[in-house]
Enzyme design. Structure first.
Site, PDB file in Angstrom:
ATOM      1  N   SER A  94       0.851  -1.298  -0.124  1.00 43.99           N
ATOM      2  CA  SER A  94      -0.134  -0.064  -0.036  1.00 43.99           C
ATOM      3  C   SER A  94       0.698   1.190   0.148  1.00 43.99           C
ATOM      4  CB  SER A  94      -0.848  -0.013   1.295  1.00 43.99           C
ATOM      5  OG  SER A  94      -1.552   1.222   1.391  1.00 43.99           O
ATOM      6  N   TYR A 135      -1.871  -1.288  10.265  1.00 50.51           N
ATOM      7  CA  TYR A 135      -2.178  -1.323   8.634  1.00 50.51           C
ATOM      8  C   TYR A 135      -0.836  -1.095   8.177  1.00 50.51           C
ATOM      9  CZ  TYR A 135      -3.773  -1.170   4.099  1.00 50.51           C
ATOM     10  OH  TYR A 135      -3.941  -1.449   2.671  1.00 50.51           O
TER      11      TYR A 135
END
Length: 182
Positions: free
Chosen positions: A66, A79
């Site tokens: 990401s 995350y």
């Protein structure tokens, strides 16, 4: 007991779960769940298939990371850490597989129009009272191209990276970021 077939030539690790929590209020369980699924699960999949790939003299491993791995995102420590961990893991795997024709790369997308993004959008709708289209447009505007990345764009890049044409591409991260730097 589940039987796992380990003669996989192409592995795309696309796990991605998140639950928001500020660092100072971060429950251990949220941290452990995200690290386990997003990072440890990827490690376990690679460990399971890499012996076959090395014996076969060919293999492609693609980890979906990401842009948050590069830039962070407030209230998403687990995350961001798990996705940043994929970048480090991928570099190690690249080195271990290189002599045997095994490549490992990552793809780091920005906002992709998926169920995960929809959860972010729903939170914003509930918090602001805006419509789905208004909030969606705000997410799109966060990227200089003024668009959300579509899942097919990630899939097309993964297909190329899994091909013979990408045999020299390893230990790299490809950002599908629509120009965003967040």
């Amino acid at each position: 007991v589940v039987a796992v077939r380990r003669d996989v030539d192409i592995l795309v690790n696309a796990a991605g779960v998140y639950e928001e929590a500020a660092v100072i209020d971060h429950p251990d369980q949220i941290w452990e769940d995200q690290i386990d699924i997003n990072l440890s699960g990827t490690f376990r999949m690679i460990r399971a298939v890499m012996p076959h790939m090395k014996r076969a003299g060919w293999g492609r491993i693609i980890n979906i990371a990401s842009v948050a791995a590069h830039n962070g995102m407030a209230n998403n420590a687990a995350y961001c850490a798990s996705k940043a961990g994929l970048l480090g893991l991928g570099r190690c795997v690249s080195l271990e597989g290189a002599a045997n024709g095994v490549t490992c790369v990552s793809i780091s997308p920005t906002w992709v129009e998926t169920e995960m993004l929809r959860r972010f959008i729903d939170v914003d709708i509930n918090a602001t009272g805006q419509t789905l289209e208004q909030v969606r447009a705000e997410y799109a505007k966060s990227n200089p191209q003024n668009q959300l990345v579509q899942p097919v764009e990630v899939a097309e890049l993964a297909a190329f990276l899994a091909s013979d044409a990408a045999r020299a591409l390893t230990m790299a991260d490809y950002q599908i970021n629509a120009g965003s730097l967040w």
